[in-house]
Enzyme design. Structure first.
Site, PDB file in Angstrom:
ATOM      1  N   GLU A 234       0.886  -1.173   0.000  1.00  0.00           N
ATOM      2  CA  GLU A 234       0.000   0.000   0.000  1.00  0.00           C
ATOM      3  C   GLU A 234       0.915   1.211   0.000  1.00  0.00           C
ATOM      4  O   GLU A 234       1.570   1.494   0.997  1.00  0.00           O
ATOM      5  CB  GLU A 234      -0.936  -0.025   1.211  1.00  0.00           C
ATOM      6  CG  GLU A 234      -2.078   0.986   1.092  1.00  0.00           C
ATOM      7  CD  GLU A 234      -1.794   2.290   1.800  1.00  0.00           C
ATOM      8  OE1 GLU A 234      -1.391   3.260   1.116  1.00  0.00           O
ATOM      9  OE2 GLU A 234      -1.974   2.351   3.022  1.00  0.00           O
ATOM     10  N   CYS A 268      -2.288   8.742   3.118  1.00  0.00           N
ATOM     11  CA  CYS A 268      -2.322   8.293   1.722  1.00  0.00           C
ATOM     12  C   CYS A 268      -3.710   8.450   1.130  1.00  0.00           C
ATOM     13  O   CYS A 268      -3.857   8.718  -0.063  1.00  0.00           O
ATOM     14  CB  CYS A 268      -1.882   6.835   1.635  1.00  0.00           C
ATOM     15  SG  CYS A 268      -0.167   6.548   2.118  1.00  0.00           S
TER      16      CYS A 268
END
Length: 461
Positions: A234, A268
């Site tokens: 990720e 993020c």
């Protein structure tokens, strides 16, 4: 980078740690492998009991560990406490649902007969020790969303946490120990990033998961590929926040502020690029900029603070370079845009408009409270702008038009699409991205199965 707690509000080094030597790392890997041999045979009920106990302890520790996180990486303390609560909730969710998510699957009877067999099933079995390389921005949540499903699946964990959150990293190992997990089920490795490659090459480490930067993901993926080991990555995100004419503009603008500055803008999945249809651009921009200006920037330990400091001096410099590059290239600064003259690593909530494709901030992730505004002439234009990025983590769309919903679901390149609200993670929903945002999924049934040996069991007639 030294392993140390450095208060980002004033730059003061509070505590330093020596990196573990090769002998200690070897001892811990050996212990992880030995523990896995027996832990893998425990029942789901036993694992669930331990994980629920860990959740209870985390809830008891919520205020204390929240203060530690804020001290180490600067998020407002109310957000740190909320992070701890979210972790406990997710641990309980996996304790309740893991057995069902990993239940044996039986193929259709006619397929079994067609294969020449009498019966067959698919079973999910644990892989072994998994190395988790985790970032500082959500120092509890990033780890728990790996650890809870991994432990419930029967794996054991080795944590290499970010070097600026060592106290949180050590707390996590202690949490699982106090909950009663066997020694070696979850261990923190106080090591620098340079030690990761050798650990990943160790045959006893069966897989790896990383949340972090694109360069870090490339390094781990490269070594894991060479060693033929499963990985989940990720990485970065530059999430679009699209506002169409049918949207509730007041609400869209209000939520946009939170979506951009959550965790001091260091997330993020924070919305970063605000793509607004020209028919409502001016109305949205006015409200959004006013909301960003109204935020309280200050001591992250203060309950009234909305935005604290960035986590590091380097992080602030990287963000400042992106803003300065945009300004030199003609971007308009609607608010913020200048570093304040004070101790610590502060940067104000900032909104830039007039962004073009040649600006670095159009291509790179802005990790801090800086938003970019784009004007879109149509739905097609909004999609083109949204997809014009190397990342594809999540996305946000504001519309009340069902036909537009269908088009965005079809055309947006992202691992998640959130309508009329901001992106958020929940244990029941898969989480991850496409393109340079990584691969694989965390959370939900998809996440718990990532580190399982999906085994076909077949019996002849």
């Amino acid at each position: 980078m030294p392993i140390a707690t450095v208060n980002p509000a004033n730059g003061e080094t509070l505590k330093t740690y020596e990196a573990m030597g090769e002998e200690e790392v070897e001892r811990r890997i050996r212990l992880a492998e030995a523990t896995f041999r027996t832990y893998r045979t425990t029942t789901f009920a036993e694992r669930a009991r331990l994980l629920v106990r860990a959740a209870e302890l985390l809830e008891e520790d919520q205020a204390d560990i929240g203060a530690v996180m804020t001290t180490e990486m600067g998020k407002p303390v109310k957000q740190a406490r909320a992070e701890a609560a979210k972790c406990a909730k997710s641990m309980r969710w996996y304790a309740e649902h893991a057995e069902g998510l990993l239940a044996d699957e039986e193929p259709a009877e006619h397929d079994v007969k067609d294969s020449g067999g009498s019966r067959a099933l698919v079973r999910y079995r644990p892989l072994g020790p998994v190395l988790a390389v985790m970032p500082w921005n959500f120092p509890l949540w990033q780890v728990i969303r790996f650890a809870a499903p991994a432990l419930m699946a029967g794996n054991v964990g080795l944590l290499k946490h970010a070097s600026n959150v060592p106290q949180t990293a050590l707390y996590l190992e202690d949490l699982f120990h106090r909950a009663g997990f066997p020694e070696g089920c979850f261990q923190t490795l106080l090591i620098g990033s340079g030690a990761v490659d050798e650990i990943l090459r160790d045959e006893r480490v069966r897989a790896a998961t990383l949340t972090g930067s694109e360069p870090a993901g490339r390094a781990v993926a490269s070594t894991a590929g060479e060693m033929i080991k499963k990985t989940v990555l990720e990485l970065g995100g530059s999430d679009p926040y699209i506002v169409m004419p049918s949207a509730d503009i007041d609400r869209a603008a209000k939520i946009a502020v939170t979506a951009r500055v959550q965790n001091n803008g260091q997330s993020c999945i924070a919305a970063k690029r605000f793509i607004v249809h020209t028919d409502v651009y001016d109305a949205f921009a006015e409200r959004f900029v006013a909301g960003m200006k109204a935020l309280t920037v200050g001591d992250p330990m203060d309950e009234g603070t909305d935005v604290g400091p960035l986590s590091s001096e380097q992080g602030r410099s990287d963000l400042e370079e992106l803003v300065d590059d945009a300004k030199r290239s003609g971007a308009a600064v609607l608010c913020g845009g200048e570093r304040p003259d004070r101790e610590g690593w502060w940067y104000p909530p900032t909104v830039l408009a007039g962004i073009d494709r040649e600006m670095r901030i159009h291509r790179e992730e802005a990790f801090g409270p800086v938003a970019t505004l784009y004007r879109a002439d149509s739905l097609e234009d909004a999609v083109l702008i949204a997809n014009d990025t190397p990342f594809g983590l999540s996305s946000n769309v504001w519309t009340r038009d069902d036909a537009e919903v269908d088009r965005f679901v079809r055309d947006l390149e992202a691992g998640g699409i959130f309508f009329n609200g901001m992106t958020a993670s929940h244990p029941a929903f898969p989480f991850g991205g496409v393109k340079r945002s990584g691969y694989g999924r965390e959370l939900s049934g998809h996440g718990i199965r990532e580190f399982c040996n999906i085994t076909t069991v077949w019996h002849g007639a």
